[in-house]
Design a protein around this motif. Structure first.
Motif, PDB file in Angstrom:
ATOM      1  N   ASP A   1       8.416  -1.319  10.211  1.00 31.58           N
ATOM      2  CA  ASP A   1       8.698  -2.657  10.253  1.00 31.58           C
ATOM      3  C   ASP A   1      10.085  -2.567  11.192  1.00 31.58           C
ATOM      4  O   ASP A   1      10.285  -3.662  12.304  1.00 31.58           O
ATOM      5  CB  ASP A   1       9.179  -3.089   8.792  1.00 31.58           C
ATOM      6  CG  ASP A   1       9.404  -4.750   9.240  1.00 31.58           C
ATOM      7  OD1 ASP A   1       8.611  -5.542   9.969  1.00 31.58           O
ATOM      8  OD2 ASP A   1      10.343  -5.077   8.710  1.00 31.58           O
ATOM      9  N   TRP A   2      11.011  -1.866  10.928  1.00 28.35           N
ATOM     10  CA  TRP A   2      12.203  -1.930  11.792  1.00 28.35           C
ATOM     11  C   TRP A   2      11.927  -1.520  13.298  1.00 28.35           C
ATOM     12  O   TRP A   2      12.386  -2.233  13.918  1.00 28.35           O
ATOM     13  CB  TRP A   2      13.322  -0.863  11.079  1.00 28.35           C
ATOM     14  CG  TRP A   2      14.452  -0.736  11.799  1.00 28.35           C
ATOM     15  CD1 TRP A   2      15.618  -1.535  11.763  1.00 28.35           C
ATOM     16  CD2 TRP A   2      14.894   0.249  12.656  1.00 28.35           C
ATOM     17  NE1 TRP A   2      16.720  -1.230  12.380  1.00 28.35           N
ATOM     18  CE2 TRP A   2      16.275  -0.202  13.139  1.00 28.35           C
ATOM     19  CE3 TRP A   2      14.441   1.297  13.451  1.00 28.35           C
ATOM     20  CZ2 TRP A   2      16.872   0.750  14.050  1.00 28.35           C
ATOM     21  CZ3 TRP A   2      14.907   2.218  14.340  1.00 28.35           C
ATOM     22  CH2 TRP A   2      16.148   1.800  14.688  1.00 28.35           C
TER      23      TRP A   2
ATOM     24  N   ARG B   1       9.254  -2.027  14.614  1.00 36.41           N
ATOM     25  CA  ARG B   1       8.642  -3.229  15.449  1.00 36.41           C
ATOM     26  C   ARG B   1       9.634  -4.457  15.907  1.00 36.41           C
ATOM     27  O   ARG B   1       9.437  -4.826  16.972  1.00 36.41           O
ATOM     28  CB  ARG B   1       7.538  -3.739  14.633  1.00 36.41           C
ATOM     29  CG  ARG B   1       6.205  -2.737  14.476  1.00 36.41           C
ATOM     30  CD  ARG B   1       5.217  -3.518  13.670  1.00 36.41           C
ATOM     31  NE  ARG B   1       5.370  -3.849  12.348  1.00 36.41           N
ATOM     32  CZ  ARG B   1       5.405  -2.905  11.428  1.00 36.41           C
ATOM     33  NH1 ARG B   1       4.923  -1.580  11.466  1.00 36.41           N
ATOM     34  NH2 ARG B   1       5.479  -3.465  10.015  1.00 36.41           N
ATOM     35  N   ARG B   2      10.787  -4.598  15.119  1.00 37.98           N
ATOM     36  CA  ARG B   2      11.458  -5.392  15.517  1.00 37.98           C
ATOM     37  C   ARG B   2      12.525  -5.097  16.598  1.00 37.98           C
ATOM     38  O   ARG B   2      12.902  -5.705  17.489  1.00 37.98           O
ATOM     39  CB  ARG B   2      12.501  -5.735  14.266  1.00 37.98           C
ATOM     40  CG  ARG B   2      12.114  -6.262  13.165  1.00 37.98           C
ATOM     41  CD  ARG B   2      12.955  -6.563  11.929  1.00 37.98           C
ATOM     42  NE  ARG B   2      12.195  -6.969  10.823  1.00 37.98           N
ATOM     43  CZ  ARG B   2      12.655  -7.548   9.543  1.00 37.98           C
ATOM     44  NH1 ARG B   2      13.950  -7.657   9.770  1.00 37.98           N
ATOM     45  NH2 ARG B   2      11.899  -7.587   8.527  1.00 37.98           N
TER      46      ARG B   2
ATOM     47  N   GLU C   1       5.197   0.875  19.601  1.00 36.71           N
ATOM     48  CA  GLU C   1       4.759  -0.265  18.826  1.00 36.71           C
ATOM     49  C   GLU C   1       3.626  -0.089  18.387  1.00 36.71           C
ATOM     50  O   GLU C   1       3.369  -0.070  16.981  1.00 36.71           O
ATOM     51  CB  GLU C   1       4.764  -1.624  19.674  1.00 36.71           C
ATOM     52  CG  GLU C   1       4.205  -2.719  18.918  1.00 36.71           C
ATOM     53  CD  GLU C   1       4.321  -4.079  19.740  1.00 36.71           C
ATOM     54  OE1 GLU C   1       4.567  -5.112  19.289  1.00 36.71           O
ATOM     55  OE2 GLU C   1       3.932  -4.027  21.144  1.00 36.71           O
TER      56      GLU C   1
END
Length: 65
Positions: A17-18, A20-21, A55
């Motif tokens: 998740d990190w 992707r951010r 990604e």
């Protein structure tokens, strides 16, 4: 037991998740560099391709369709 053995997607993690951010922020910075003329099309596409792979490798299975 690991995540996959418990029935969870092993790629659906806080770390991914990190990632992707970070990719989203990097894409914004890349667009800024290109729009300012700091980098050309070749450099833009090369970095964009690397961001695409980063990604894709961090997406949970349900989002990789």
């Amino acid at each position: 037991m690991n995540r996959a053995q418990r029935g969870h997607d092993p790629l659906d993690t806080p770390e991914n998740d990190w990632r992707r951010r970070v990719v989203a922020v990097a894409r914004d910075a890349l667009d800024t560099l290109r729009n300012a003329g700091t980098i050309g099309d070749d450099a833009y596409r090369r970095v964009e391709g690397e961001l695409d792979w980063l990604e894709l490798s961090s997406l949970p299975a349900e989002e990789r369709t």
